[in-house]
Design a protein around this motif. Sequence first.
Motif, PDB file in Angstrom:
ATOM      1  N   THR A 105      63.116  54.701 -16.244  1.00  0.00           N
ATOM      2  CA  THR A 105      64.038  53.601 -16.690  1.00  0.00           C
ATOM      3  C   THR A 105      64.967  53.457 -15.432  1.00  0.00           C
ATOM      4  O   THR A 105      65.797  52.275 -15.043  1.00  0.00           O
ATOM      5  CB  THR A 105      65.077  54.361 -18.381  1.00  0.00           C
ATOM      6  N   ASN A 110      67.864  50.072 -15.353  1.00  0.00           N
ATOM      7  CA  ASN A 110      67.327  49.043 -17.015  1.00  0.00           C
ATOM      8  C   ASN A 110      68.194  50.387 -18.074  1.00  0.00           C
ATOM      9  O   ASN A 110      68.558  50.007 -18.420  1.00  0.00           O
ATOM     10  CB  ASN A 110      66.743  49.342 -16.877  1.00  0.00           C
ATOM     11  N   ALA A 118      66.965  53.022 -22.816  1.00  0.00           N
ATOM     12  CA  ALA A 118      66.684  51.505 -21.786  1.00  0.00           C
ATOM     13  C   ALA A 118      67.462  50.711 -22.742  1.00  0.00           C
ATOM     14  O   ALA A 118      66.838  50.204 -23.993  1.00  0.00           O
ATOM     15  CB  ALA A 118      65.760  51.388 -21.833  1.00  0.00           C
ATOM     16  N   ASP A 119      67.959  49.733 -21.393  1.00  0.00           N
ATOM     17  CA  ASP A 119      68.111  48.175 -22.013  1.00  0.00           C
ATOM     18  C   ASP A 119      67.561  47.701 -22.482  1.00  0.00           C
ATOM     19  O   ASP A 119      66.122  48.022 -21.869  1.00  0.00           O
ATOM     20  CB  ASP A 119      68.592  47.809 -21.390  1.00  0.00           C
ATOM     21  N   ALA A 121      64.408  44.872 -22.042  1.00  0.00           N
ATOM     22  CA  ALA A 121      64.008  44.251 -20.776  1.00  0.00           C
ATOM     23  C   ALA A 121      62.641  43.986 -19.906  1.00  0.00           C
ATOM     24  O   ALA A 121      62.029  44.871 -20.062  1.00  0.00           O
ATOM     25  CB  ALA A 121      64.829  44.713 -19.347  1.00  0.00           C
ATOM     26  N   VAL A 136      66.298  40.053 -19.391  1.00  0.00           N
ATOM     27  CA  VAL A 136      67.014  41.171 -19.889  1.00  0.00           C
ATOM     28  C   VAL A 136      67.834  40.374 -21.299  1.00  0.00           C
ATOM     29  O   VAL A 136      68.586  39.486 -20.956  1.00  0.00           O
ATOM     30  CB  VAL A 136      67.970  41.796 -18.811  1.00  0.00           C
TER      31      VAL A 136
END
Length: 187
Positions: A105, A110, A118-119, A121, A136
């Motif tokens: 990540t 991210n 984590a975002d 994405a 994203v």
Amino acid sequence: MSLINTEIKPFKAQAFKDGKFIEVTEADVKGKWSVFFFYPADFTFVCPTELEDLAENYDEFQKLGVEIYSVSTDTHFSHKAWHDSSEAIGKIKYTMLGDPSGVITNNFENMREGQGLADRATFVVDPDGIIQAIEVTAEGIGRDAQDLLRKVKAAQYVAAHPGEVCPAKWKEGEKTLAPSLDLVGKI
């Protein structure tokens, strides 16, 4: 700074795939097209809808020679438990990478600051390990596997046809563009 056109960084992770625990490294990714599909956490709300959508389209990605790697900061054990307990997640045949250390990540820049999550994405990676596309979205906005398929096809087309580009909403078989001085101001 954008990660577009940069090489993925080294990693080693435990994963759940086909009822087994496996180890995956960046070396396993090279040589084929890959999608890294980051999501915040197992056992949540938007995430299973996205992962199920990918599972339902996985055969189409495979026909294009694309491997899918879903990634969250959960462990591979959590991925197995979720796979075993959720009808939606039970459909998954692609690799579910565990990233409890956050190495992958963070490599993809991210990680949510101070949250360990984590975002949401997506990264499309070419066979040389170079990132060709990034998407994203905010927490509540789910992604669409069909649109991701379109983007992968466009990335593969551009890679196979130097000097051509794919315009907005391009779909396989449609007309592309060949950027040139003669084209400036004509679109």
